[in-house]
Scaffold this active site. Structure first.
Site, PDB file in Angstrom:
ATOM      1  CE  LYS A 185      -4.285  -1.613   0.323  1.00 56.67           C
ATOM      2  NZ  LYS A 185      -5.351  -1.292  -0.650  1.00 56.67           N
TER       3      LYS A 185
ATOM      4  CE  LYS B 158      -5.503  -9.471  -7.715  1.00 61.53           C
ATOM      5  NZ  LYS B 158      -5.644  -9.820  -6.285  1.00 61.53           N
TER       6      LYS B 158
ATOM      7  CE  LYS C 152     -13.583  -3.353  -5.570  1.00 57.53           C
ATOM      8  NZ  LYS C 152     -14.557  -3.782  -4.542  1.00 57.53           N
TER       9      LYS C 152
END
Length: 415
Positions: free
Chosen positions: A188, A278, A281
């Site tokens: 992250k 990947k 969203k």
């Protein structure tokens, strides 16, 4: 009471089971999960992703099996979410033994590890609930319905206070060193795998992001989950949950259950604009993903611009042709004959160009999602009152189950 299923949802539930049963993905799920979900004690035996469990006892091994899984409310699910998590949930709901309890949570507390707009978070939470209900999961908090998902309970994580309570308790026995080795907080913050929480970018690391695996463990353990369906990239988190069980039970006695892994065999779905990443969203480009509520026209438009390569032929080669291979993976997921991407690459490898392949994939996905879209629109028509009722009833069922765990935990701790 909302025990009546809208017609579109009934239609979806009639159609989704044959689709699942004929796909390669579902057959693998059924084979693997049937082995683990047998009604004998063999479901607690060691598998390739689980360490040895302790000897069964009345405290740590409940008689009935409990399946738990959660999904973050960060927008409408895309095909990666749908194929990797949601369809396996539907399959588990319809195929698990009758005594199995299933809990599926909208984990909104996990979503706030990154700053969220309150209005957007509320909207996304309701959107995710609509999707789960359209899939036939929950059936209004786990009661009534008559559909294949009627034995499952859908609830919002923040509505069940025992999740946060157990997280704090587990935090008191969790290892900082173990949490420091977890990969999610590093990815992250775009840190290297060997990064330390005390490195030069420590100011950007918040406690919630660093310790969120403890909350994830609490989500699982507070419901005494015996089995947790996860993707391969989530197996590390389940290992940490078992570490939490070991630490707590060693200190306070056998109160918590060792969860076992139900590893989804679903192939990873990649971005349409960058097949090395990947589908996500969080990608800035809407063209990178297909949402399960997209119209057939929008699906076809996104596929038309999907990144492939300069060879105008079809073959399955994930290393050298990732874009084309991703299209074949999507086609395989919606193939009524259950053919693998490798087989489809051979079938269409002679005489078909990439434009025709994209058109074929678009038609397959658009048709495969048709009954879901009808069910989703039907749930939307039910209105906010219906969703509020489902949330209340789901929270009631989940809280009752979680409180049964916490009674023993508090007693063991002297609280």
């Amino acid at each position: 009471m909302f025990s009546r299923l809208p017609p579109a949802r009934r239609k979806f539930l009639h159609h989704v089971s044959p689709i699942l049963m004929t796909s390669t993905q579902a057959s693998l799920i059924q084979h693997h999960n049937a082995r683990l979900l047998s009604t004998t004690s063999s479901c607690f035996s060691q598998d390739s992703s689980s360490p040895p469990s302790p000897p069964p006892s009345s405290s740590t091994q409940p008689q009935s099996q409990i399946i738990f899984s959660g999904i973050q409310p960060t927008g409408t699910p895309h095909l990666g979410n749908y194929l990797g998590a949601l369809l396996p949930w539907v399959h588990l709901s319809s195929s698990a033994p009758p005594t199995t309890k299933l809990f599926f949570s909208i984990v909104d507390l996990h979503a706030i590890t990154i700053a969220q707009s309150p209005e957007k978070l509320r909207g996304w939470r309701r959107e995710m609930l609509r999707v789960l209900l359209a899939l036939g999961l929950g059936e209004g908090g786990g009661v009534g319905g008559g559909g294949k998902g009627g034995r499952s309970t859908v609830f919002v994580q923040s509505h069940v206070k025992q999740h946060a309570e157990l997280m704090w308790i587990l935090s008191c026995t969790a290892s900082m060193g173990y949490l420091g080795r977890m990969t999610q907080w590093k990815s992250k913050l775009d840190l290297k795998d060997d990064a330390s929480p005390l490195d030069e970018r420590k100011g950007k690391l918040k406690l919630g992001l660093f310790s969120y695996p403890v909350l994830q463990a609490a989500d699982i353990l507070v419901h005494r989950a015996t089995h947790v369906p996860v993707g391969e990239d989530q197996s590390q988190h389940l290992e940490f949950a078992r570490e939490c069980v070991t630490n707590f039970n060693h200190a306070y006695g056998p109160q918590l259950v060792y969860p076992q892994t139900l590893l989804s065999p679903a192939k990873r779905i990649m971005s349409l604009t960058n097949p090395f990443k990947k589908m996500s969203k969080s990608d800035a480009s809407p063209a990178s993903r297909i949402l399960i509520t997209d119209s057939p026209e929008l699906i076809q438009k996104k596929l038309t611009t999907a990144v492939t390569d300069s060879i105008n032929a079809v073959s399955y080669d994930p290393v050298n042709r990732p874009g084309v291979s991703n299209l074949l993976t999507l086609l395989s997921a919606f193939d009524e004959e259950g053919r693998s991407p490798e087989t489809l690459g051979q079938v269409y490898g002679t005489g078909m160009g990439l434009g025709a392949l994209k058109k074929l994939v678009g038609e397959a996905i658009g048709g495969g999602l048709e009954t879901f879209r009808g069910a989703y629109e039907d749930v939307v028509k039910e209105g906010e009152g219906y969703l509020e009722d489902v949330e209340r009833r789901g929270a009631r069922v989940a809280e009752e189950n979680a409180e049964a765990t916490m009674v023993g935990v508090r007693e063991a701790l002297g609280l």
